[in-house]
Scaffold this active site. Structure first.
Site, PDB file in Angstrom:
ATOM      1  N   ASN A  39      26.392 -36.460 101.935  1.00 42.97           N
ATOM      2  CA  ASN A  39      27.193 -37.691 101.926  1.00 42.97           C
ATOM      3  C   ASN A  39      27.378 -38.179 100.491  1.00 42.97           C
ATOM      4  O   ASN A  39      26.968 -37.505  99.550  1.00 42.97           O
ATOM      5  CB  ASN A  39      26.534 -38.750 102.811  1.00 42.97           C
ATOM      6  CG  ASN A  39      25.132 -39.039 102.349  1.00 42.97           C
ATOM      7  OD1 ASN A  39      24.917 -39.491 101.236  1.00 42.97           O
ATOM      8  ND2 ASN A  39      24.154 -38.725 103.193  1.00 42.97           N
ATOM      9  N   LYS A  48      24.752 -15.791 103.054  1.00 44.28           N
ATOM     10  CA  LYS A  48      26.047 -16.474 103.060  1.00 44.28           C
ATOM     11  C   LYS A  48      26.869 -16.070 104.286  1.00 44.28           C
ATOM     12  O   LYS A  48      27.033 -14.869 104.547  1.00 44.28           O
ATOM     13  CB  LYS A  48      26.801 -16.118 101.776  1.00 44.28           C
ATOM     14  CG  LYS A  48      28.098 -16.854 101.635  1.00 44.28           C
ATOM     15  CD  LYS A  48      28.793 -16.526 100.322  1.00 44.28           C
ATOM     16  CE  LYS A  48      30.159 -17.176 100.284  1.00 44.28           C
ATOM     17  NZ  LYS A  48      30.926 -16.740  99.136  1.00 44.28           N
ATOM     18  N   PHE A  97      18.137 -50.252 105.472  1.00 40.87           N
ATOM     19  CA  PHE A  97      19.528 -50.551 105.143  1.00 40.87           C
ATOM     20  C   PHE A  97      20.376 -50.146 106.338  1.00 40.87           C
ATOM     21  O   PHE A  97      19.965 -49.287 107.136  1.00 40.87           O
ATOM     22  CB  PHE A  97      19.984 -49.739 103.929  1.00 40.87           C
ATOM     23  CG  PHE A  97      19.721 -50.420 102.612  1.00 40.87           C
ATOM     24  CD1 PHE A  97      18.442 -50.488 102.096  1.00 40.87           C
ATOM     25  CD2 PHE A  97      20.763 -50.990 101.887  1.00 40.87           C
ATOM     26  CE1 PHE A  97      18.194 -51.108 100.876  1.00 40.87           C
ATOM     27  CE2 PHE A  97      20.539 -51.613 100.672  1.00 40.87           C
ATOM     28  CZ  PHE A  97      19.248 -51.674 100.165  1.00 40.87           C
TER      29      PHE A  97
HETATM   30  O1  PMT Z   1      23.167 -44.582  96.782  1.00 39.25           O
HETATM   31  P1  PMT Z   1      24.393 -45.461  96.569  1.00 39.25           P
HETATM   32  O2  PMT Z   1      25.597 -44.648  96.139  1.00 39.25           O
HETATM   33  O3  PMT Z   1      24.094 -46.611  95.640  1.00 39.25           O
HETATM   34  O4  PMT Z   1      24.809 -46.085  97.976  1.00 39.25           O
HETATM   35  C1  PMT Z   1      23.983 -47.037  98.587  1.00 39.25           C
HETATM   36  C2  PMT Z   1      23.940 -46.848 100.115  1.00 39.25           C
HETATM   37  C3  PMT Z   1      25.300 -47.129 100.712  1.00 39.25           C
HETATM   38  C4  PMT Z   1      23.503 -45.432 100.474  1.00 39.25           C
HETATM   39  C5  PMT Z   1      22.863 -47.882 100.614  1.00 39.25           C
HETATM   40  O5  PMT Z   1      23.269 -49.186 100.291  1.00 39.25           O
HETATM   41  C6  PMT Z   1      22.686 -47.788 102.126  1.00 39.25           C
HETATM   42  O6  PMT Z   1      23.350 -48.437 102.910  1.00 39.25           O
HETATM   43  N1  PMT Z   1      21.711 -46.947 102.555  1.00 39.25           N
HETATM   44  C7  PMT Z   1      21.493 -46.608 103.968  1.00 39.25           C
HETATM   45  C8  PMT Z   1      22.535 -45.621 104.402  1.00 39.25           C
HETATM   46  C9  PMT Z   1      22.359 -45.161 105.822  1.00 39.25           C
HETATM   47  O7  PMT Z   1      22.091 -44.024 106.021  1.00 39.25           O
HETATM   48  O8  PMT Z   1      22.419 -46.094 106.720  1.00 39.25           O
HETATM   49  P2  PMT Z   1      22.233 -45.783 108.323  1.00 39.25           P
HETATM   50  O9  PMT Z   1      22.820 -46.997 108.944  1.00 39.25           O
HETATM   51  O10 PMT Z   1      22.809 -44.487 108.706  1.00 39.25           O
HETATM   52  O11 PMT Z   1      20.669 -45.719 108.510  1.00 39.25           O
HETATM   53  C10 PMT Z   1      19.906 -46.874 108.776  1.00 39.25           C
HETATM   54  C11 PMT Z   1      18.587 -46.781 108.079  1.00 39.25           C
HETATM   55  O12 PMT Z   1      17.811 -45.717 108.602  1.00 39.25           O
HETATM   56  C12 PMT Z   1      18.630 -46.585 106.599  1.00 39.25           C
HETATM   57  O13 PMT Z   1      17.625 -47.388 105.990  1.00 39.25           O
HETATM   58  C13 PMT Z   1      18.330 -45.095 106.418  1.00 39.25           C
HETATM   59  O14 PMT Z   1      17.674 -44.848 105.157  1.00 39.25           O
HETATM   60  C14 PMT Z   1      17.388 -44.848 107.581  1.00 39.25           C
HETATM   61  N2  PMT Z   1      17.430 -43.491 108.121  1.00 39.25           N
HETATM   62  C15 PMT Z   1      18.546 -43.005 108.756  1.00 39.25           C
HETATM   63  C16 PMT Z   1      18.532 -41.763 109.312  1.00 39.25           C
HETATM   64  C17 PMT Z   1      17.368 -40.966 109.199  1.00 39.25           C
HETATM   65  N3  PMT Z   1      17.328 -39.747 109.713  1.00 39.25           N
HETATM   66  N4  PMT Z   1      16.299 -41.446 108.574  1.00 39.25           N
HETATM   67  C18 PMT Z   1      16.302 -42.682 108.040  1.00 39.25           C
HETATM   68  O15 PMT Z   1      15.294 -43.113 107.433  1.00 39.25           O
END
Ligand code: PMT
Length: 410
Positions: free
Chosen positions: A215, A294, A330
């Site tokens: 991503n 590959k 987040f």
């Molecule tokens: O790195 P930058 O370019 O500065 O961008 C910042 C950001 C947009 C990445 C950051 O602000 C942000 O929003 N991070 C969380 C992105 C995300 O994956 O969100 P989500 O809604 O999909 O996941 C929710 C939460 O679960 C997040 O805290 C994520 O870290 C966590 N997660 C998700 C999936 C997973 N398998 N494991 C996790 O820990």
């Protein structure tokens, strides 16, 4: 408390409104020194400001009438705030590009005080990509803006470019100064003893040795938060996936490429952490069977990849939390941002969730700024566009506020 304010006036028709700003600041008990650009003096005489402040108004460092031979240094270092009213497109461009060819632009470069800019100009000039680029750059540099409003402009056109009401400009300046004083009083060692574990950046999920799923995360948000915590005396470990920016120098960095590796590193570090923040964009799915060699495209017009769910690091941290661990997540969303973030908070058992709408300009992936709402079980704080560093500090303020609540109830 008396604040020393440097009021910079630049050459636009709204320059006369700076007189009212000066009066309101003085009424609020501020000590104001005025500096003007040469073009500003075409609109308002320096004498007006001199009469109201009883001080020399600086236009040119080299003017023999200037009582201070290195005025831009002394001026810039003796102010609590540099407030520019009105700001032209020209001064914004100079500030954004480090040009220091007159008193005011030299003062901007030489000051460590916070800066507020209240622009006023013709709508086309305001909306020019060049102006917007410069504004974006300054916001990323930590400069605050009191944005212009829509209305009838001096050039008789209607649109955004009118100086915000002077009362609003003054109240925003005072709010910023009061918040800064409060933070100064709270002296920034307020995270001493805390051990932060933060996931940062994006993960890469291998399809074969050449290709992967990933991503746009740059790591800017997570590293900004890590830097803020380290500056507030926390001990910080980041588990960083793929990032395009450098980590801060005063944090411990562990690299992990895939969601699986990130999960493993986090679980190893978790027992010693007191605060966990999931700022990484972790891939939710990874190829079920990554190929060892590959994958060849010959003979295939389409290709189907089978994906399997990756471990949810944040949910696992929360499930395995030890006493006193604070868990912050987040939520990167594109619609119903707060609603989805709240449901993630409930499902993953979080103390705080930071919701960012990644469709908004200046927010989300790979920007130096963000627009977020900090959500707890009892509060919801919607923030404007601010630097990721400032957002990091605001999240940490919330963590401390919850900690204090915990120790009161315990
Ligand atoms: O790195 P930058 O370019 O500065 O961008 C910042 C950001 C947009 C990445 C950051 O602000 C942000 O929003 N991070 C969380 C992105 C995300 O994956 O969100 P989500 O809604 O999909 O996941 C929710 C939460 O679960 C997040 O805290 C994520 O870290 C966590 N997660 C998700 C999936 C997973 N398998 N494991 C996790 O820990």
């Amino acid at each position: 408390m008396t604040f020393n304010i440097g009021l910079g006036v630049t050459g636009g028709i709204a320059a006369y409104k700076a007189v009212e700003v000066l009066r309101l600041l003085q009424k609020a008990g501020c000590d104001v020194t005025v500096a003007m650009t040469r073009h500003a003096t075409e609109f308002v005489q320096p004498l007006t400001f001199r009469a109201l402040t009883d001080r020399h108004v600086i236009v040119d460092d080299y003017d023999p009438a200037n009582p201070d031979p290195i005025a831009h240094i002394n001026f810039s270092q003796n102010i609590d705030l540099l407030l520019i009213v009105p700001a032209t497109a020209n001064i914004i461009a100079k500030f954004a590009n480090g040009v220091a060819d007159d008193f005011l632009s030299s003062t901007y470069l030489a000051t460590t005080a916070p800066v507020i800019i209240a622009p006023a100009m013709n709508v086309t000039m305001w909306e020019q990509p060049a102006t917007q680029r410069n504004v974006e750059q300054l916001r990323a540099d930590g400069v605050h803006f009191v944005d212009p409003v829509a209305g009838e402009l001096a050039c008789k056109t209607v649109g955004t470019g009118k100086l915000e009401d002077v009362e609003n400009i003054v109240s925003q300046a005072l709010r910023l100064l009061n918040a800064k004083t409060q933070r100064g009083k709270d002296a920034k060692a307020d995270l001493a003893g805390e051990k932060l574990l933060i996931t940062v950046g994006g993960t890469r999920e291998a399809i074969d040795p050449v290709r992967f799923i990933s991503n746009h995360s740059s790591g800017k948000m997570g590293f900004a938060l890590a830097a803020a915590a380290a500056d507030r005396a926390a001990s910080v470990t980041v588990v960083a996936g793929v990032t395009t920016v450098e980590p801060p120098s005063n944090v411990n960095v562990i690299r992990a490429v895939s969601a699986e590796q990130m999960h493993e590193a986090v679980m190893k570090e978790l027992p010693s952490a007191t605060i966990f923040v999931g700022a990484a964009a972790v891939a939710d799915y990874a190829p079920a069977n990554a190929a060892d060699a590959k994958i060849k495209k010959e003979g295939r017009d389409t290709m189907t990849l089978e994906l399997k769910k990756t471990p949810d690091i944040l949910a696992d941290v929360s499930r395995n939390r030890h006493d006193g661990l604070m868990v912050v997540g987040f939520a990167a969303e594109t619609n119903d941002v707060v609603g989805y973030a709240r449901s993630k908070m409930e499902k993953k058992g979080l103390d705080i969730v930071v919701a960012n709408d990644i469709t908004k300009e200046g927010a989300g992936f790979n920007t130096d700024t963000n627009i977020a709402t900090i959500i707890t079980h009892t509060t919801e704080t919607e923030l404007p566009l601010i630097s990721k560093r400032e957002l990091g500090d605001r999240i940490l303020d919330e963590v401390i506020r919850l900690r204090q609540g915990q120790s009161i109830t315990n």
